[in-house]
Design an enzyme around this catalytic site. Structure first.
Site, PDB file in Angstrom:
ATOM      1  N   LEU A  92     -23.015  20.456 -35.800  1.00  0.00           N
ATOM      2  CA  LEU A  92     -21.816  20.253 -34.989  1.00  0.00           C
ATOM      3  C   LEU A  92     -20.972  19.207 -35.699  1.00  0.00           C
ATOM      4  CD1 LEU A  92     -23.052  20.084 -31.269  1.00  0.00           C
ATOM      5  CD2 LEU A  92     -21.301  21.612 -32.156  1.00  0.00           C
ATOM      6  N   ASP A  93     -19.661  19.437 -35.803  1.00  0.00           N
ATOM      7  CA  ASP A  93     -18.786  18.453 -36.420  1.00  0.00           C
ATOM      8  C   ASP A  93     -18.941  17.096 -35.730  1.00  0.00           C
ATOM      9  OD1 ASP A  93     -17.808  20.350 -38.142  1.00  0.00           O
ATOM     10  OD2 ASP A  93     -16.027  20.786 -36.941  1.00  0.00           O
ATOM     11  N   VAL A  94     -18.596  16.049 -36.453  1.00  0.00           N
ATOM     12  CA  VAL A  94     -18.736  14.685 -35.926  1.00  0.00           C
ATOM     13  C   VAL A  94     -18.067  14.535 -34.567  1.00  0.00           C
ATOM     14  CG1 VAL A  94     -18.070  12.274 -36.288  1.00  0.00           C
ATOM     15  CG2 VAL A  94     -19.002  13.612 -38.190  1.00  0.00           C
ATOM     16  N   GLU A  95     -16.837  15.037 -34.434  1.00  0.00           N
ATOM     17  CA  GLU A  95     -16.098  14.851 -33.184  1.00  0.00           C
ATOM     18  C   GLU A  95     -16.419  15.910 -32.129  1.00  0.00           C
ATOM     19  OE1 GLU A  95     -14.135  12.041 -32.686  1.00  0.00           O
ATOM     20  OE2 GLU A  95     -15.174  11.575 -34.546  1.00  0.00           O
ATOM     21  N   ALA A  96     -17.267  16.872 -32.471  1.00  0.00           N
ATOM     22  CA  ALA A  96     -17.699  17.883 -31.497  1.00  0.00           C
ATOM     23  C   ALA A  96     -18.921  17.368 -30.744  1.00  0.00           C
ATOM     24  CB  ALA A  96     -18.035  19.194 -32.199  1.00  0.00           C
TER      25      ALA A  96
END
Length: 353
Positions: A92-96
Site C-alpha cells: 500500500l502506498d505510504v499515504e494509503a
C-alpha cells in the site's frame, strides 16, 4: 545483557509464531494507517513483536520512518533482532491505508494468491487537477475547468473502465526497470530508460458514491450545483491525519489560495470549492487506482488526481472485521489470535458456493 535478553525473547517469539503459522496458514491482516510504508509496518513488527507494553510506541516508530523518508534517500534499516520471516501481499502506498495482508514464515508462500486476487478500494479524487504522480503527493501539471462536469457525465464514463482494460502504471510506482524501481528514477531526477507500456488489468466494478461539483461564485454569491450521493465518512483518526499538519487547509499560508502549476498538490486536497468524487472500486491484482482516476479525469476532459485511498478488502479479509490495529503488533497473543481468525475466515470463504 539487555540485548541478549531481547535476542533470547525474539528467538522464543519467532519459534512460537512459526509453529502457529504452520498450523493456521500464517496469514493475518493489519489496518495500515496513512503516513507509513508497508515495509515500515513490517519493520515495526520485527523490532517489537513479543515486547508487549515494553515495545517502542508505534507513534515513535512512525515519526522515525517519516524522518527517514523526509531525508529523500533510500531507507536503510538497521538489522532487526529477530530472524522471523514476514511479508505482505501487495504494498500500500505510504499515504494509503487499510487492509494489509501479512504472511508469517510458511504463510509467506501463500501471499501471491492475495497479490493476484480481488481487492476493494474506497478512493477520493479531485477533478480539474493532474499531477506527475497521479496523487496528491505530486507536482501539479495542469489545471482545468470542471464547471460543465455533471454526475451524469461521470456515470456515463465509468463503464469504459470496467472489465479488462489497458492501464499505464504511474511513473511513481514500485515496478522495477533494469533493477531499479520507477519511483527511484523519479526521485533521483533520472530519465526512465524504457517507455512504460500499458498493462492489461481487470476491474470488476466501479460505483460513484459521491460527487460534489466545483463551487462557483457570481455577483449573487456562491452557486452550488447539485451534490450526487452521500460521502462515506471515514474514521476520525484517518480524517485527522488528512486534515491536519501538511494537509491542513489554511488560506493564510496557501500561496494564492488557489493551486498553481508547478506547486505540490497536498496543501490543496481540502480546498473547500474543489470538485470531489468518491468511488468504490473492486478489482483484480495489478490495478493502480491512481491511474484509474487519472484516466477517468481525462475521459471527462478535465483531468483528475487521487487524494485519498483506503483498501477496504483483500480477498476474504475486510477492514475492521478481519484486521488488527498497529498497536496490537507487539503482542504475540494478538497476532496468534489474528492468524487463527484468518484461518477460520479463509475456510468459510472456501466452503461458500
Amino acid at each position: 545483557m539487555q540485548r541478549a535478553l531481547h535476542s533470547s525473547l525474539s528467538s522464543t517469539v519467532s519459534g512460537e509464531l512459526a509453529a502457529v503459522a504452520a498450523v493456521t496458514g500464517g496469514l493475518f491482516a493489519v489496518n495500515k494507517p496513512p503516513g507509513i510504508s508497508s515495509a515500515g509496518v513490517i519493520d515495526y513488527i520485527k523490532r517489537n513483536v513479543g515486547l508487549g507494553e515494553g515495545a517502542m510506541p508505534f507513534e515513535e516508530h512512525f515519526e522515525n520512518e517519516r524522518l527517514l523518508r523526509k531525508a529523500g534517500k533510500k531507507i536503510y534499516r538497521k538489522k532487526t533482532p529477530t530472524s522471523l520471516r514476514i511479508g505482505h501481499a501487495g504494498t500500500l502506498d505510504v499515504e494509503a491505508s487499510g487492509v494489509l495482508v501479512l504472511g508469517v514464515e510458511s504463510g509467506c508462500k501463500l501471499l501471491s494468491q492475495y497479490l493476484k486476487g480481488d481487492k476493494a478500494y474506497l478512493a477520493t479524487g479531485k477533478l480539474g487537477l493532474t499531477t506527475d504522480s497521479y496523487d496528491a503527493e505530486g507536482m501539479i501539471m495542469s489545471i482545468r475547468d470542471t464547471a460543465d462536469v455533471t454526475s451524469s457525465m461521470i456515470l456515463d464514463a465509468i463503464p469504459q473502465f470496467v472489465g479488462d482494460i489497458e492501464q499505464i502504471p504511474p511513473s511513481y510506482s514500485a515496478i522495477r526497470v533494469d533493477g531499479k524501481r520507477l519511483y527511484q528514477y523519479m526521485r533521483d531526477g533520472e530519465k526512465i530508460p524504457v517507455e512504460i507500456k500499458p498493462r492489461m488489468v481487470h476491474v470488476n466494478d466501479i460505483k460513484l458514491l459521491y460527487y460534489r461539483p466545483h463551487k462557483q461564485t457570481s455577483g449573487a454569491g456562491t452557486l452550488q450545483s447539485e451534490v450526487y450521493g452521500n460521502r462515506v465518512k471515514m474514521p476520525a483518526a484517518f480524517m485527522e491525519y488528512f486534515t491536519s499538519g501538511r494537509y491542513a487547509w489554511d488560506e493564510k499560508t496557501v500561496v494564492g489560495k488557489e493551486p498553481c502549476v508547478g506547486e505540490y498538490m497536498f496543501p490543496f486536497i481540502n480546498q473547500p470549492n474543489a470538485s470531489t468524487i468518491q468511488l468504490l472500486v473492486t478489482c483484480g491484482g495489478g490495478v493502480y487506482i491512481r491511474s484509474l482516476i487519472k484516466d477517468l479525469g481525462e475521459q471527462l476532459g478535465c483531468g483528475a488526481t487521487m487524494a485519498m485511498l483506503v483498501r477496504m478488502a483483500q480477498g476474504p479479509m475486510h477492514l475492521g472485521r478481519d484486521t488488527i490495529d498497529v498497536h496490537d503488533l507487539p503482542y504475540t497473543a494478538r497476532i496468534v489470535e489474528a492468524m487463527r481468525r484468518t484461518q477460520v475466515r479463509v475456510a468459510e470463504t472456501s466452503a461458500s458456493p
